[in-house]
Scaffold this motif. Structure first.
Motif, PDB file in Angstrom:
ATOM      1  N   UNK A   1      -3.145  -6.779  -9.307  1.00  0.00           N
ATOM      2  CA  UNK A   1      -3.297  -6.363  -7.911  1.00  0.00           C
ATOM      3  C   UNK A   1      -4.109  -5.060  -7.849  1.00  0.00           C
ATOM      4  N   UNK A   2      -4.968  -4.991  -6.817  1.00  0.00           N
ATOM      5  CA  UNK A   2      -5.765  -3.769  -6.591  1.00  0.00           C
ATOM      6  C   UNK A   2      -5.147  -3.024  -5.407  1.00  0.00           C
ATOM      7  N   UNK A   3      -4.810  -1.754  -5.617  1.00  0.00           N
ATOM      8  CA  UNK A   3      -4.159  -0.971  -4.554  1.00  0.00           C
ATOM      9  C   UNK A   3      -4.982   0.290  -4.275  1.00  0.00           C
ATOM     10  N   UNK A   4      -5.429   0.463  -3.028  1.00  0.00           N
ATOM     11  CA  UNK A   4      -6.220   1.665  -2.706  1.00  0.00           C
ATOM     12  C   UNK A   4      -5.322   2.887  -2.509  1.00  0.00           C
TER      13      UNK A   4
ATOM     14  N   UNK B   1      -0.341  -0.659  -1.012  1.00  0.00           N
ATOM     15  CA  UNK B   1       0.928  -0.302  -1.649  1.00  0.00           C
ATOM     16  C   UNK B   1       1.407   1.099  -1.297  1.00  0.00           C
ATOM     17  N   UNK B   2       0.507   1.891  -0.695  1.00  0.00           N
ATOM     18  CA  UNK B   2       0.908   3.247  -0.292  1.00  0.00           C
ATOM     19  C   UNK B   2       0.801   3.372   1.222  1.00  0.00           C
TER      20      UNK B   2
ATOM     21  N   UNK C   1      -1.092  -2.940 -12.086  1.00  0.00           N
ATOM     22  CA  UNK C   1      -1.808  -2.545 -10.874  1.00  0.00           C
ATOM     23  C   UNK C   1      -3.051  -1.719 -11.218  1.00  0.00           C
ATOM     24  N   UNK C   2      -4.103  -1.938 -10.433  1.00  0.00           N
ATOM     25  CA  UNK C   2      -5.286  -1.068 -10.533  1.00  0.00           C
ATOM     26  C   UNK C   2      -5.306  -0.201  -9.283  1.00  0.00           C
ATOM     27  N   UNK C   3      -5.053   1.097  -9.447  1.00  0.00           N
ATOM     28  CA  UNK C   3      -5.144   2.025  -8.318  1.00  0.00           C
ATOM     29  C   UNK C   3      -6.606   2.446  -8.199  1.00  0.00           C
ATOM     30  N   UNK C   4      -7.081   2.510  -6.970  1.00  0.00           N
ATOM     31  CA  UNK C   4      -8.494   2.876  -6.771  1.00  0.00           C
ATOM     32  C   UNK C   4      -8.582   4.094  -5.864  1.00  0.00           C
TER      33      UNK C   4
ATOM     34  N   UNK D   1      -3.334   1.081 -14.102  1.00  0.00           N
ATOM     35  CA  UNK D   1      -4.741   1.383 -14.375  1.00  0.00           C
ATOM     36  C   UNK D   1      -5.288   2.155 -13.184  1.00  0.00           C
ATOM     37  N   UNK D   2      -6.360   2.887 -13.445  1.00  0.00           N
ATOM     38  CA  UNK D   2      -6.901   3.728 -12.365  1.00  0.00           C
ATOM     39  C   UNK D   2      -8.418   3.642 -12.391  1.00  0.00           C
ATOM     40  N   UNK D   3      -9.014   3.443 -11.218  1.00  0.00           N
ATOM     41  CA  UNK D   3     -10.482   3.408 -11.154  1.00  0.00           C
ATOM     42  C   UNK D   3     -10.969   4.400 -10.100  1.00  0.00           C
TER      43      UNK D   3
END
Ligand code: PRP
Ligand code: GLN
Ligand code: MG
Length: 510
Positions: free
Chosen positions: A297-300, A323-324, A362-365, A391-393
């Protein structure tokens, strides 16, 4: 970063100025001010605080006149005191009021010259007061009782010869008009437009097009680097002139990453589309460098990263989830003064919805990682919410160098990426994998697909290349000493911080 606006209207402009400043609030949360001109008389209200708090009904009623300028401030020089809130006023010649977005890199030399050569007194530590006095002197030496637009343009040519750094400016001269101008590199944005009313055509100059749109003005054009646009009172005609010797458009790349609102168009580039392209480029990098990723999942990280994160998820074909949840009553944390308040505000601003994280990779962006204040806490929040892998991008490359052109990032030592490799940043943040956008990709994302109007950007925060060519190691050291969080905390305890309306200024409406 600050927001500036100027309106030459055909009826009262106080409400339109207020509305425009509200639309520019994301550019500065520390102070706000408006000066209007009623025939030859100026009315001023400025103070520390948000637009909605600074202007009460009694102030608005006193801001009479059909022409005015406004400012929202995020300080890069001097203090956060109300004495350094803008616009600034100088009495001679003619009475001039100025609002400035940017930062002068030769402010110290100028301050000396303004005093020793021009015989002018500067009463605050603000570089904008210096800029105003340089302009005033250059106008004074035109030596006219009644000036015309050519005198104003000549004065701006003088400003370009003497001032270094970033500056987008609006200046109002009572009974005469408003002029907007931009430094020869066009680092900070500034745009102008018009609206038709039953009383005639009105003009607005503003930092971002969003202020024009929402107040009912249509865009005419960006002010070009080095160019000045003069809007006289009482005529329908406006005047433009190139006032710099060698203008080269080099807008600040960080405006597209973080500062500007996504619904603005800067130098013919849609900020929203630029951020979407950042997401696409970042997805391509993940596919290239991590083909077997296990992101579920990608979460901004709200707000600014949303546009890029959505595109990134689409391109990776991975679920996008919010998610936030953001507390809508907390402002932008990055431009808050002081690390303590920034740290506390991240937690107040963002809260996790656990079920979007539980047992997932999760990928936080985020759009950028600057001091690491946000990312560090958010990564921990994602873990606390039960994520399996975090993970973080970042939609931009590591921010490794100070900004000297209007963003208050003065101290390299406060930047989490300064002197650290990407792996070391990953470890410092505590995530399982960290992906940064590459600089060439970011530049391409900010440019349009087809032939771009912008060939070069100010990319100094990413690569340490300062386009004005005058930024030395000694200057950066001096800046760090004067404006690091520690230095600011000390200044806050000094007498100067108690300055209220003690600047040499107009009567401020209380
Ligand atoms: O590494 P840091 O020092 O934390 O700075 C980077 C963060 O600050 C900004 O968010 P901010 O809360 O200012 O505003 P936003 O709501 O527009 O994203 C930016 O979008 C990043 O999230
Ligand atoms: N961020 C800005 O544009 C700041 C403008 C000016 N240098 C000030 O400190 O008030
Ligand atoms: Mg953010």
């Amino acid at each position: 970063m600050c927001g500036i606006v100027g309106i030459v209207g055909k009826s009262a402009v106080n409400q339109a100025l207020y509305d425009a400043l509200l639309m520019l609030q994301h550019r500065g949360q520390d102070a706000a001010g408006i000066v209007t001109c009623e025939y030859e008389k100026l009315h001023m209200r400025k103070d520390t605080g948000l637009v909605r708090d600074v202007f009460r009904t009694r102030h608005m009623l006193r801001l009479r006149g059909e022409m005015g300028i406004g400012h929202v401030r995020y300080p890069t020089a001097g203090l956060s005191s109300s004495a350094e809130a803008q616009p600034f006023y100088v009495n001679s010649p003619y009475g001039i009021v100025l609002a400035h977005n940017g930062n002068l890199t030769n402010a110290d030399e100028l301050k000396h010259d303004v005093f020793a050569d021009d015989l002018r007194h500067i009463n605050t530590q603000s570089d904008s007061e210096i800029l105003l006095n340089v302009f005033a002197h250059e106008l004074q030496i035109q030596n006219k009782l009644r000036i015309d637009e050519q005198d104003i343009f000549n004065a701006i040519a003088g400003v370009h010869r003497r001032c270094r750094g970033g500056y987008a400016v609006v200046v109002m001269i009572p009974g005469f008009g408003i002029v907007g101008f931009r430094d020869p590199n066009g680092i900070r944005p500034i745009i102008y437009g018009r609206r038709e009313t039953i009383n005639g055509t009105e003009y607005m100059i503003a930092s971002e097009s969003v202020a024009l749109d929402t107040v009912g003005f249509t865009i005419i054009a960006d002010i070009a680097p080095g160019e000045a646009v003069f809007i006289p009172v009482n005529t329908e005609q406006i005047y433009r002139r190139q006032c710099a010797a060698q203008p080269v458009l080099s807008p600040c790349l960080f405006e597209f990453v973080y500062f500007a609102r996504p619904d603005s168009i800067i130098d013919n580039i849609s900020v929203h589309k630029a951020r979407s392209r950042m997401g696409k480029k970042l997805a391509a990098k993940i596919k290239r460098t991590w083909p077997n990723h296990d992101i579920q999942v990608v979460i901004p990280i709200p707000d600014t990263s949303r546009t890029a994160a959505l595109q990134l998820a689409n391109q990776l074909n991975v679920t996008y989830a919010e998610g936030f949840i953001k507390n809508r009553y907390i402002g932008r944390t990055f431009i808050m003064p002081g690390q303590q308040v920034r740290k506390k505000s991240v937690r107040q601003k963002l809260n996790a919805i656990d079920l979007e994280f539980r047992k997932k990779n999760v990928l936080l962006v985020d759009d950028s990682i600057v001091r690491g204040t946000t990312s560090r806490q958010i990564i921990q929040m994602a873990r606390d919410a039960g994520a399996r892998k975090v993970y973080f991008a970042s939609a931009s490359p590591p921010v490794r160098y100070p900004n000297v052109y209007g963003i208050d990032m003065p101290a390299a030592s406060e930047l989490i990426a300064h002197g650290r490799s990407e792996l070391e940043i990953e470890q410092a943040l505590g995530c399982d994998r960290l992906i940064f956008q590459d600089l060439p990709d970011l530049i391409q994302a900010a440019q349009k697909k087809t032939k771009s109007v912008v060939d070069r950007f100010d990319t100094s925060v990413f690569d340490g290349v300062y386009i004005t060519g005058d930024v030395t190691e000694a200057y950066l050291q001096q800046l760090e000493q004067a404006r690091s969080d520690a230095a600011k905390a000390q200044a806050f305890d000094s007498d100067d911080a108690l300055l209220d309306d003690s600047g040499i200024d107009l009567y401020n409406t209380v």
